[in-house]
Design a protein around this motif. Sequence first.
Motif, short mmCIF file in Angstrom:
data_model
loop_
_atom_site.label_atom_id
_atom_site.label_comp_id
_atom_site.label_asym_id
_atom_site.label_seq_id
_atom_site.Cartn_x
_atom_site.Cartn_y
_atom_site.Cartn_z
N GLU A 76 100.00 52.37 41.33
CA GLU A 76 100.83 51.70 40.74
C GLU A 76 101.37 50.97 39.12
O GLU A 76 102.26 50.88 39.25
N ASN A 77 100.25 50.51 39.41
CA ASN A 77 100.32 49.46 37.19
C ASN A 77 100.48 50.34 36.40
O ASN A 77 100.02 50.46 35.31
N GLN A 78 100.24 52.06 36.93
CA GLN A 78 100.37 53.16 35.65
C GLN A 78 101.27 52.85 34.84
O GLN A 78 102.84 52.70 34.87
N ILE A 79 101.31 52.92 33.63
CA ILE A 79 102.34 52.86 32.26
C ILE A 79 103.08 54.29 32.04
O ILE A 79 102.47 55.12 32.02
N ILE A 80 104.27 54.14 31.49
CA ILE A 80 105.10 54.79 31.58
C ILE A 80 105.62 54.55 30.52
O ILE A 80 106.60 53.91 29.96
N LYS A 155 102.21 45.65 29.34
CA LYS A 155 102.23 45.19 30.54
C LYS A 155 102.05 44.52 31.41
O LYS A 155 101.78 44.67 32.65
N LYS A 156 101.20 43.71 31.37
CA LYS A 156 99.98 42.76 32.02
C LYS A 156 101.46 41.21 32.15
O LYS A 156 101.34 40.57 33.17
N ILE A 157 101.71 41.72 31.50
CA ILE A 157 103.16 40.65 30.51
C ILE A 157 104.43 41.13 31.88
O ILE A 157 105.00 40.35 32.82
N ARG A 158 104.68 42.52 31.89
CA ARG A 158 105.45 42.85 33.36
C ARG A 158 104.47 42.83 34.28
O ARG A 158 105.78 41.85 35.44
N ILE A 159 103.73 43.35 34.37
CA ILE A 159 103.51 42.72 36.08
C ILE A 159 103.60 40.93 36.38
O ILE A 159 103.95 40.87 37.33
#
Length: 604
Positions: A76-80, A155-159
């Motif tokens: 679910e944490n895969q980058i698009i 990516k981690k910022i968005r999570i």
Amino acid sequence: MRLVKAVISNFRGIQGLTEITFNNFNTIVGKNDAGKSTILKALNVFLNEVPFNKDDINVFADTNVTIELYFKVDDENQIIRYDDETIFVLKEILSEDGLLRIKKVWDITRARITSETYIYRKIYETNDYLFLNKEDILELCNQLGIINEEEIEYKKIRIRLAHKLETMATPFYYDYEKLLTSGKSKSKMLNDCLKNVLPKFEYFPADTSLSDSDTAIQNFFKKLAQSTIDQELNKTEIEDPIRNKLQSVFSKITDKINGIVPEEEKVEPEIKFDWTKLVQATFKSTNEEGSIPLSSRGDGFRRITMMSYFEYLAEQDASEQQNIIFGFEEPETFLHPSAQENLFDKLVGMSDNGYQIIITTHSPIIVANSKQSDLIHILKADKEYKVNLNIEDIKDIALDLGITIDNQFITLFDRAKVLFLVEGIDDVHAFIHISNLYKENGLIDYTLEELGITLIPVGGCDSIKHWVTLDLLKTLDKPFFIYLDSDKESEDGNSPNKEKLIDFGFIENEDFLVTAKRELENYIPYSALNRLVPGCDIEYGDWDDVKKICKTNSFAGQLGGKNVSSRHFTSLTFDEIRSTFFNGNEDEFLNIYKILTSKLAVKV
């Protein structure tokens, strides 16, 4: 990523909403014109974006055509990723049950019917950041007190931002959101990104030849060629001299064009290289008259080519698998019944290796070997499209396929005195071979065939053929005996087949037995395989997965892989067979033979 459900409305024979759930392997059955292929065509329209045809609209439809697909994601944490500056995290667009839900809607009132795409996602009432650009997201993080450290990935910022909104109990709701199909907005970018994330759908309609010219196999060869070119060739060194040679001529022609056309219509030369079109892969068959293109051979022969391609995919390292759904309409067409068995094994092998398989079929052989939980029964009742997913009684399917007591195939057993039910055709050949050798060596007086004991391959406990056959046994009124693989993984383990047979009311040692080892292949001494395939250096025990061991052996081709039994069992000597059936006190085959002959005596 796996397709787990489709919800279809007003598409072809489907009026209103119809839901279909999918496993990794799916067998769609039903009568002619029931609408089996409708499901595959819906997936093709959605995933391959083929032009929508007015014939795709249900004749009774008075609202839009919709197809919604539900996907289970692996990460679910895969980058698009859209580009270096624009990414989405898959988790941001999942539904409340963790699925990726995408819906396409076709407005049937328009002259030119195109689709609109929607995602079903979590929408925050405030600070909904999905479509914000990078700068705005970083600003929002600062406002919410999330430290933006340079070493932290975007990516981690968005999570982290999503986690912050959750801990703040920010109000949200789930709803559909339309994705744009034009412009340069983030919504359009996400729409484009999703096309690269969703599984590819390789579709084989019933009228396809399943030959080497099909798109799926050609794309496979092109990808293989492209990766080799990228890794092993310096394309610049090859392209530059070709470009220079062409440029000298191309520029002169360009000058002549520009000397004639107005200033605003002038052109400039451009030379591009498309390495994907460099290689064409195909097959030719040879005979005494010379090479013959595969396209000139019969449909059955050409389908064998594609079957071999499927087998290759089934044997590849799972880490190299592609995210692909294979859809086949009636793949058994043009194939002999024995070839249909082989085809089914190859398709199951592909499924085991990570590909998702959906087939429509009229073949009793394919349906018989499918697990009951993998069957999807399509029916038309009073012109209404119905999908039966939880199949408890297979009689309707049997009737749809023509499996009845009057079926010619069943009447072949009328003269049988005892019916000996085993799992597959390999077991049939094995027991015929064992019976002949035991008679030749004086351990029995008559072979099974001479006694009128008929071997029937019925599949395992979960096979539809097994239970159809058992139902027919009551009508045939013949004594029977069942012998299935134990499928135990250790000596102290439980046999799932034994437990199921007991649950269904059968009595061990009277109605059935399961193998004293894991499965039939364990009765092939590994010393015999070392004799038959010199250099394979193979070894295994009674509870090891012999097919898997043979499949991964460096001599897999000669061993036969998972087909090791069909390849080698009938080459075993009496001493080799006796060494595995006789444990020093009892002979397992002689025990089976005794039970079978006792049933024969009852009927005499």
